[in-house]
Design a protein around this motif. Structure first.
Motif, PDB file in Angstrom:
ATOM      1  N   GLU A  81       0.810  -1.212   0.000  1.00 18.05           N
ATOM      2  CA  GLU A  81       0.000   0.000   0.000  1.00 18.05           C
ATOM      3  C   GLU A  81       0.847   1.266   0.000  1.00 18.05           C
ATOM      4  O   GLU A  81       0.318   2.378  -0.058  1.00 18.05           O
ATOM      5  CB  GLU A  81      -0.920  -0.006   1.229  1.00 18.05           C
ATOM      6  CG  GLU A  81      -1.966  -1.131   1.183  1.00 18.05           C
ATOM      7  CD  GLU A  81      -2.749  -1.243   2.488  1.00 18.05           C
ATOM      8  OE1 GLU A  81      -2.367  -0.548   3.457  1.00 18.05           O
ATOM      9  OE2 GLU A  81      -3.723  -2.015   2.525  1.00 18.05           O
ATOM     10  N   GLY A  82       2.183   1.096   0.082  1.00 19.50           N
ATOM     11  CA  GLY A  82       3.079   2.236   0.046  1.00 19.50           C
ATOM     12  C   GLY A  82       3.223   2.956   1.364  1.00 19.50           C
ATOM     13  O   GLY A  82       3.842   4.024   1.425  1.00 19.50           O
ATOM     14  N   VAL A  83       2.697   2.392   2.454  1.00 20.00           N
ATOM     15  CA  VAL A  83       2.788   3.030   3.767  1.00 20.00           C
ATOM     16  C   VAL A  83       4.213   2.953   4.285  1.00 20.00           C
ATOM     17  O   VAL A  83       4.745   3.917   4.851  1.00 20.00           O
ATOM     18  CB  VAL A  83       1.801   2.382   4.764  1.00 20.00           C
ATOM     19  CG1 VAL A  83       1.961   2.996   6.151  1.00 20.00           C
ATOM     20  CG2 VAL A  83       0.368   2.529   4.262  1.00 20.00           C
ATOM     21  N   ILE A  84       4.856   1.828   4.125  1.00 18.93           N
ATOM     22  CA  ILE A  84       6.246   1.647   4.559  1.00 18.93           C
ATOM     23  C   ILE A  84       7.043   1.031   3.418  1.00 18.93           C
ATOM     24  O   ILE A  84       6.478   0.441   2.490  1.00 18.93           O
ATOM     25  CB  ILE A  84       6.342   0.738   5.806  1.00 18.93           C
ATOM     26  CG1 ILE A  84       5.811  -0.679   5.492  1.00 18.93           C
ATOM     27  CG2 ILE A  84       5.599   1.348   6.986  1.00 18.93           C
ATOM     28  CD1 ILE A  84       5.998  -1.668   6.609  1.00 18.93           C
ATOM     29  N   LYS A  85       8.356   1.190   3.500  1.00 25.17           N
ATOM     30  CA  LYS A  85       9.246   0.582   2.524  1.00 25.17           C
ATOM     31  C   LYS A  85      10.056  -0.547   3.141  1.00 25.17           C
ATOM     32  O   LYS A  85      10.433  -1.482   2.459  1.00 25.17           O
ATOM     33  CB  LYS A  85      10.195   1.639   1.958  1.00 25.17           C
ATOM     34  CG  LYS A  85       9.500   2.697   1.114  1.00 25.17           C
ATOM     35  CD  LYS A  85      10.525   3.677   0.552  1.00 25.17           C
ATOM     36  CE  LYS A  85       9.846   4.743  -0.301  1.00 25.17           C
ATOM     37  NZ  LYS A  85      10.835   5.721  -0.852  1.00 25.17           N
ATOM     38  N   SER A  86      10.359  -0.441   4.426  1.00 27.40           N
ATOM     39  CA  SER A  86      11.192  -1.431   5.107  1.00 27.40           C
ATOM     40  C   SER A  86      10.474  -1.940   6.340  1.00 27.40           C
ATOM     41  O   SER A  86       9.711  -1.201   6.978  1.00 27.40           O
ATOM     42  CB  SER A  86      12.525  -0.796   5.498  1.00 27.40           C
ATOM     43  OG  SER A  86      13.209  -1.598   6.431  1.00 27.40           O
ATOM     44  N   SER A  87      10.716  -3.199   6.694  1.00 23.49           N
ATOM     45  CA  SER A  87      10.092  -3.744   7.895  1.00 23.49           C
ATOM     46  C   SER A  87      10.565  -3.023   9.145  1.00 23.49           C
ATOM     47  O   SER A  87       9.868  -3.014  10.168  1.00 23.49           O
ATOM     48  CB  SER A  87      10.391  -5.245   8.015  1.00 23.49           C
ATOM     49  OG  SER A  87      11.774  -5.455   8.205  1.00 23.49           O
ATOM     50  N   ASP A 113       3.023   2.362  11.303  1.00 29.54           N
ATOM     51  CA  ASP A 113       4.192   2.992  10.717  1.00 29.54           C
ATOM     52  C   ASP A 113       4.899   3.838  11.772  1.00 29.54           C
ATOM     53  O   ASP A 113       4.328   4.809  12.280  1.00 29.54           O
ATOM     54  CB  ASP A 113       3.745   3.862   9.537  1.00 29.54           C
ATOM     55  CG  ASP A 113       4.897   4.606   8.896  1.00 29.54           C
ATOM     56  OD1 ASP A 113       6.054   4.236   9.164  1.00 29.54           O
ATOM     57  OD2 ASP A 113       4.613   5.536   8.115  1.00 29.54           O
ATOM     58  N   LEU A 114       6.146   3.477  12.097  1.00 26.45           N
ATOM     59  CA  LEU A 114       6.898   4.229  13.101  1.00 26.45           C
ATOM     60  C   LEU A 114       7.371   5.592  12.592  1.00 26.45           C
ATOM     61  O   LEU A 114       7.675   6.485  13.377  1.00 26.45           O
ATOM     62  CB  LEU A 114       8.109   3.418  13.567  1.00 26.45           C
ATOM     63  CG  LEU A 114       7.851   2.364  14.657  1.00 26.45           C
ATOM     64  CD1 LEU A 114       9.123   1.602  14.940  1.00 26.45           C
ATOM     65  CD2 LEU A 114       7.315   3.006  15.919  1.00 26.45           C
ATOM     66  N   LYS A 115       7.463   5.744  11.283  1.00 23.74           N
ATOM     67  CA  LYS A 115       7.903   7.035  10.749  1.00 23.74           C
ATOM     68  C   LYS A 115       6.960   8.149  11.183  1.00 23.74           C
ATOM     69  O   LYS A 115       7.368   9.301  11.371  1.00 23.74           O
ATOM     70  CB  LYS A 115       7.935   7.005   9.211  1.00 23.74           C
ATOM     71  CG  LYS A 115       8.908   6.018   8.607  1.00 23.74           C
ATOM     72  CD  LYS A 115       9.156   6.284   7.141  1.00 23.74           C
ATOM     73  CE  LYS A 115       7.886   6.386   6.323  1.00 23.74           C
ATOM     74  NZ  LYS A 115       7.102   5.170   6.273  1.00 23.74           N
ATOM     75  N   ALA A 116       5.682   7.753  11.295  1.00 22.52           N
ATOM     76  CA  ALA A 116       4.672   8.768  11.645  1.00 22.52           C
ATOM     77  C   ALA A 116       4.495   8.908  13.141  1.00 22.52           C
ATOM     78  O   ALA A 116       3.734   9.766  13.614  1.00 22.52           O
ATOM     79  CB  ALA A 116       3.326   8.396  10.999  1.00 22.52           C
ATOM     80  N   ALA A 117       5.182   8.052  13.914  1.00 27.96           N
ATOM     81  CA  ALA A 117       5.013   8.087  15.372  1.00 27.96           C
ATOM     82  C   ALA A 117       5.888   9.181  15.973  1.00 27.96           C
ATOM     83  O   ALA A 117       7.053   9.365  15.596  1.00 27.96           O
ATOM     84  CB  ALA A 117       5.376   6.732  15.964  1.00 27.96           C
ATOM     85  N   LYS A 118       5.348   9.866  16.939  1.00 29.30           N
ATOM     86  CA  LYS A 118       6.060  10.972  17.577  1.00 29.30           C
ATOM     87  C   LYS A 118       7.221  10.429  18.423  1.00 29.30           C
ATOM     88  O   LYS A 118       7.066   9.469  19.162  1.00 29.30           O
ATOM     89  CB  LYS A 118       5.092  11.769  18.446  1.00 29.30           C
ATOM     90  CG  LYS A 118       5.717  13.007  19.085  1.00 29.30           C
ATOM     91  CD  LYS A 118       4.687  13.770  19.887  1.00 29.30           C
ATOM     92  CE  LYS A 118       5.293  14.996  20.543  1.00 29.30           C
ATOM     93  NZ  LYS A 118       4.292  15.758  21.359  1.00 29.30           N
ATOM     94  N   GLY A 119       8.377  11.074  18.326  1.00 30.05           N
ATOM     95  CA  GLY A 119       9.507  10.741  19.179  1.00 30.05           C
ATOM     96  C   GLY A 119      10.368   9.598  18.673  1.00 30.05           C
ATOM     97  O   GLY A 119      11.286   9.171  19.375  1.00 30.05           O
ATOM     98  N   TRP A 120      10.118   9.091  17.479  1.00 33.55           N
ATOM     99  CA  TRP A 120      10.899   7.955  16.949  1.00 33.55           C
ATOM    100  C   TRP A 120      11.851   8.467  15.861  1.00 33.55           C
ATOM    101  O   TRP A 120      11.459   9.230  14.970  1.00 33.55           O
ATOM    102  CB  TRP A 120       9.989   6.872  16.380  1.00 33.55           C
ATOM    103  CG  TRP A 120       9.292   6.107  17.458  1.00 33.55           C
ATOM    104  CD1 TRP A 120       8.150   6.446  18.094  1.00 33.55           C
ATOM    105  CD2 TRP A 120       9.740   4.885  18.037  1.00 33.55           C
ATOM    106  NE1 TRP A 120       7.829   5.517  19.047  1.00 33.55           N
ATOM    107  CE2 TRP A 120       8.793   4.534  19.034  1.00 33.55           C
ATOM    108  CE3 TRP A 120      10.834   4.041  17.831  1.00 33.55           C
ATOM    109  CZ2 TRP A 120       8.912   3.384  19.804  1.00 33.55           C
ATOM    110  CZ3 TRP A 120      10.945   2.886  18.587  1.00 33.55           C
ATOM    111  CH2 TRP A 120       9.993   2.571  19.567  1.00 33.55           C
ATOM    112  N   THR A 121      13.097   8.025  15.947  1.00 35.30           N
ATOM    113  CA  THR A 121      14.141   8.476  15.027  1.00 35.30           C
ATOM    114  C   THR A 121      14.768   7.275  14.325  1.00 35.30           C
ATOM    115  O   THR A 121      14.971   6.223  14.937  1.00 35.30           O
ATOM    116  CB  THR A 121      15.236   9.240  15.791  1.00 35.30           C
ATOM    117  OG1 THR A 121      14.640  10.315  16.504  1.00 35.30           O
ATOM    118  CG2 THR A 121      16.305   9.779  14.835  1.00 35.30           C
ATOM    119  N   LYS A 122      15.121   7.477  13.074  1.00 34.31           N
ATOM    120  CA  LYS A 122      15.788   6.407  12.327  1.00 34.31           C
ATOM    121  C   LYS A 122      17.282   6.461  12.589  1.00 34.31           C
ATOM    122  O   LYS A 122      17.923   7.489  12.402  1.00 34.31           O
ATOM    123  CB  LYS A 122      15.521   6.566  10.826  1.00 34.31           C
ATOM    124  CG  LYS A 122      16.145   5.466   9.959  1.00 34.31           C
ATOM    125  CD  LYS A 122      15.830   5.694   8.491  1.00 34.31           C
ATOM    126  CE  LYS A 122      16.457   4.620   7.632  1.00 34.31           C
ATOM    127  NZ  LYS A 122      16.172   4.836   6.194  1.00 34.31           N
TER     128      LYS A 122
END
Length: 1015
Positions: A914-920, A979-988
């Motif tokens: 669905e294009g929400v995430i690219k990586s697990s 999706d963790l990208k959209a979660a507040k306080g999470w960094t890659k």
């Protein structure tokens, strides 16, 4: 891992990525010959022989391929399969010495040499026999050298410098010695019975030398006029009473004796049919045959007491464009069940059944008795003989019997010798055809010289002139009822492709009954292990039903039958000085090969005048040659046992080498030369059709070697069910190429991941994480399975299991999980070291397990890790697994984790599509706390997001799922992926790409690894 677009530090240099020079592309066609050169220089074969070999000898005895032409896919399959088995047994701890061999005598080589001489304007008869045999020997040696190189190119290891050859003088002498042993025990005799004969090649053929193919045949129905009826056969019990005490006969028996006396004195009796006496009735019995040319050789007609016969009178004929060969008023005797078929063939529209008829005692006229120019040669009576081979399944219920041209015919004829003599019939089997398949002077002049099969020209193999002339004569005599054409499967010479005939000639046989050879062979089969098990029944049936072994051939290139026959029929082996005579014969053959027999006068061997002795000039069937290989290879070499552990050949060898070796060994030594027999199927094309150059579907092993490498052929053999026919074609080869690439990449990854590893880095089993213990448990299971499959020669199971282990357990699960720890954990972390410890154990086992199959690549892999001038993976042995590695509790818990992981991957894949995430690693998973509680406890896992000790991480559930967060909740029933990208306080993380909560641009674990790297 590290994102190259990061504006912070470039952490790529801090990652512990796999490092190797091992090439991804194999380049097998160029690389394989270099490995062969290395093995020659290393003397790998010699080093294997000198190894400890704690389990002692294990021997696969090589069935000799024929020294004629390049190898093909069938011989490739055979040699590669043997090599895989030999290498496996060697690495299992045996001394698996493999001595290759070749079959060098026989008709195919003789034919080729004849062609060479004809091309030079010399016929075979113009060439001295010794010169002809010398050229045959040169021809065979030429192809031995070529095939040897082709087999070695496939990676087959063995004693190539000292193979066995049936044409070596010492081998020929031992073959002669084996024959003489059999002759001394009375199992050998000269007899005259119908054997398969090739008029084209002018020699006898064994069953293993023929193939079955369709041929167009003329089928005829022939009338045999009844001449008379003789009295009933004498009852044996009454004869006993007559001999013992005639007064003991009752009234009925006394009447029988009176009738018998009357029969003996008069020479004939009455004909009785269903209570009516038809002594003066004129009628004929009818036979059916597909070989009209055998009618002149007819001497009897066979019937069955189990069949009901009727006498039919023709009433009306069908309308036809030509005058039928029957007419109203004709009386014909036929099996009731077959009358309708006979009437239809004979254009008989209607008939009436007159009565039951008992064939017993009937005597017939030959159907050619009254032909023009018969010269009185068919005036003899033709008796009715009861035969167990007669059925009412087809034909007429009567079987035309020519004892010089049929096995059943011969048996019926010879078993009724007393009856024939009582009828004044000469029981000697007539020799009606010569070596070229032409009628002899036993026949009327009209037939003499006519050929039954054309032996030359464009129509070679087709009907000769005999059939047409016989049909013409039958019409003249009014005894042809019907004729037609049909297609049937019949024996053809596998060399000339022409039909073979059955022909009675003087030949040499080994008796299956004298000295109990059949019983010995059947008992030996019971003691032999077979792969597949069904092969036992196949060989047993063939041995149980086979006739005496025909061992003589009338050709030039072969081992002679080294016997001398006195004019009274006695053999020289029956003389008191037979030992001395045999010694002189064997010495001559060992010195000069077969010429030592053919070129030496009989008086030299006898040590006296030989005018009353005939030296046999026939040669031995080549199957006798190859059947003796155990005697002049296994029993003669000190580095081989007397009996082989295994014989392995194609399934056609139940009729050939398996059987000839069994019979020869049982005849001389009373036991089989093997403990086990394994059979391969035939190689067919991708559609399951037989391959051949003429069909345009042949696959050349040389072409595959050049394009892909011999390793691909070895994979094809190992991945196939060799007990059935093996398909091969472009797609099948490409499938094996793809499998090869996956295995190569798996091994390349391990080489890179193990860069710099040493035993000092090893972690003890007790200190390992559960994931590593699970892998060792799998290795333990595989070790035990592999032992059993090696013992059972089940290399398809070995390959498929190891391939699945590499692609599923390792690449898709273990390596997938552990790549983060390998690349990103601190260099000395327990988890990373434990992973490399386990990978080393995997490597040591996987390379040795696969070495027998992928002999080139596993050597390359081994040398990439353990470079050595005198080392080789093929000098290693299979490793055992410590008992501590067995951990069923961890195995069961891991099964639950894998199921949960698969479900998580399905949900993650949905978001990816669905294009929400690219990586697990962008995913967060939430699931029920109860779903994995037992499994996590058994594996020591938690659902924590952060490691307790970043410098020495312990596994958390998220690692197994390759996500950044996995939370098990008491209030969650369904799996939820976000999706963790959209979660507040999470960094890659810029180093490992995991998402985390905290300060900085990398996780605490990565920070600890970088600090150690920088420190």
């Amino acid at each position: 891992m590290t994102d190259s677009n990061s504006t912070a530090r470039d952490y790529r240099e801090t990652l512990f990525l796999p490092k190797t020079d091992f090439p991804m592309r194999a380049g097998l066609p160029k690389a394989e010959p270099k490995w062969l050169e290395r093995w020659d220089k290393l003397d790998l074969y010699g080093k294997q022989r000198a190894a400890e070999n704690a389990k002692g000898q294990w021997t696969l005895h090589d069935g000799p391929p024929y020294a004629n032409g390049h190898i093909h896919m069938g011989t490739t399959l055979n040699k590669v399969h043997k090599d895989i088995i030999n290498r496996s047994q060697q690495m299992a701890g045996h001394n698996a010495n493999y001595v290759p061999g070749w079959d060098c005598h026989g008709l195919p080589i003789e034919w080729k040499v004849e062609e060479e001489f004809r091309a030079k304007g010399r016929s075979k008869d113009d060439v001295p026999a010794s010169e002809f045999r010398a050229r045959c020997r040169e021809y065979a040696a030429h192809w031995v050298d070529i095939q040897k190189a082709e087999f070695k190119r496939l990676g087959v290891i063995g004693d190539w410098e000292n193979p066995y050859l049936t044409m070596r003088p010492e081998s020929e002498a031992r073959i002669c010695a084996e024959l003489l042993k059999i002759a001394r025990t009375g199992q050998l005799y000269r007899g005259s019975k119908p054997i398969m004969w090739s008029p084209v090649e002018q020699t006898a053929l064994a069953e293993a030398e023929v193939e079955y193919a369709d041929r167009r045949a003329t089928a005829i129905y022939v009338k045999f006029p009844v001449r008379e009826r003789r009295g009933r056969a004498v009852d044996a019990n009454i004869i006993d009473k007559i001999v013992g005490n005639s007064e003991s006969l009752d009234q009925d028996e006394q009447g029988y004796v009176d009738a018998l006396k009357n029969f003996i004195s008069s020479g004939q009796g009455q004909m009785e049919t269903g209570g009516e006496f038809l002594q003066d009735a004129e009628f004929s019995i009818v036979i059916w045959t597909t070989t009209p040319w055998t009618i002149p050789a007819n001497r009897a007609v066979s019937y069955s007491a189990k069949i009901k016969y009727g006498l039919y009178e023709v009433v009306e004929m069908e309308e036809s464009e030509f005058e039928p060969w029957s007419k109203p008023g004709d009386k014909l005797m036929v099996a009731d069940d077959l009358w309708t078929t006979v009437a239809k063939a004979g254009l008989i529209k209607s008939a009436k059944r007159l009565d039951d008829v008992n064939p017993e005692g009937l005597v017939l006229d030959h159907p050619l008795k009254n032909m023009t120019d018969s010269e009185g040669k068919y005036d003899f009576p033709v008796p009715l003989l009861e035969g167990s081979h007669v059925t009412a399944d087809a034909g007429t219920g009567f079987v035309h019997t020519a004892p010089s041209h049929g096995e059943d015919d011969y048996i019926v004829w010879t078993s009724n010798q007393m009856k024939l003599e009582g009828l004044g019939i000469d029981p000697v089997v007539p020799m009606t055809l010569d070596d070229k398949g032409c009628y002899t002077d036993i026949m009327p002049t009209r037939f003499q010289g006519l050929d039954v099969i054309r032996t030359s020209g464009k129509k070679r193999g087709q009907d000769g002139k005999a059939n047409g002339e016989v049909l013409k004569a039958l019409v003249e005599c009014g005894n042809l009822l019907a004729r037609g054409v049909l297609t049937l499967r019949d024996a053809h010479s596998w060399r000339s492709k022409a039909p073979v005939i059955r022909r009675a000639t003087p030949q040499w046989f080994i008796s299956m009954s004298k000295a109990g050879l059949r019983d010995k062979a059947m008992a030996a089969i019971e003691e032999t292990q077979f792969w597949p098990p069904r092969a036992k029944n196949r060989l047993s049936t063939m041995v149980a039903d086979r006739p005496d072994w025909l061992i003589s051939r009338q050709r030039a290139w072969g081992v002679p039958i080294t016997l001398m026959v006195h004019k009274d029929g006695a053999l020289h082996t029956e003389r008191a000085d037979a030992d001395a005579i045999d010694a002189r014969i064997l010495a001559a053959v060992e010195k000069d090969g077969v010429d030592g027999w053919f070129d030496t006068d009989a008086s030299v061997f006898l040590g006296e005048d030989a005018s009353d002795w005939e030296k046999v000039t026939d040669i031995l069937d080549v199957w006798f040659d190859s059947g003796c290989t155990h005697a002049f290879c296994l029993k003669e070499r000190d580095d081989l046992p007397d009996r082989a552990d295994l014989y392995l050949e194609g399934s056609d060898q139940h009729r050939g080498w398996f059987q000839s070796s069994l019979l020869e060994s049982c005849a001389v030594y009373g036991e089989a030369p093997y403990k086990g027999v394994m059979t391969d199927g035939f190689v067919v094309d991708k559609n399951g059709m037989k391959m051949g150059k003429s069909l345009g579907n042949a696959v050349s092993p040389e072409d595959i070697n050049k394009q892909y490498g011999a390793e691909i052929l070895r994979l094809w053999v190992a991945s196939s069910d060799t007990t059935n026919d093996l398909k091969i074609g472009d797609e099948i080869i490409k499938t094996n190429v793809d499998a090869y690439r996956k295995l190569r990449n798996t091994l390349r990854y391990m080489i890179g991941a193990l860069d710099g590893y040493s035993d000092a880095d090893a972690v003890s089993y007790d200190d390992m994480p559960a994931l590593e213990k699970w892998v060792l448990h799998r290795l333990s299971d595989l070790t035990e399975q592999h032992k059993g499959w090696v013992a059972d020669h089940d290399h398809k199971r070995i390959f498929s299991t190891l391939f699945n282990f590499c692609t599923t357990d390792l690449s898709s699960f273990y390596f997938d999980i552990r790549k983060d720890a390998l690349y990103c954990d601190p260099l000395d972390s327990t988890r990373r070291r434990a992973c490399r410890t386990v990978m080393n154990e995997i490597f040591l086992r996987l390379t040795t397990w696969l070495a027998p199959i992928m002999c080139f690549t596993m050597e390359e892999v081994w040398q990439a890790r353990f470079p050595s001038e005198d080392g080789s993976v093929h000098l290693e042995v299979f490793r055992d697994a410590p008992a501590a590695w067995q951990n069923q509790a961890i195995a069961e818990a891991m099964t639950g984790i894998q199921t949960f992981r698969d479900q998580a991957f399905d949900s993650i894949e949905t978001l990816r599509r669905e294009g929400v995430i690219k990586s697990s690693l962008e995913a967060s998973i939430r699931a029920s706390k109860s779903c994995l509680s037992d499994e996590m406890a058994a594996l020591g896992l938690t659902d924590a997001t952060d490691y307790t000790d970043p410098a020495n991480p312990s596994d958390v559930l998220a690692d197994y799922l390759i996500v950044s967060k996995c939370q098990l909740s008491v209030d969650s029933d369904d799996m939820l992926v976000t999706d963790l990208k959209a979660a507040k306080g999470w960094t890659k993380c810029d180093r490992s790409w995991k998402y985390f909560q905290g300060e900085g641009d990398i996780t605490p674990r990565d920070a600890a690894a970088v600090a150690a790297f920088d420190g």
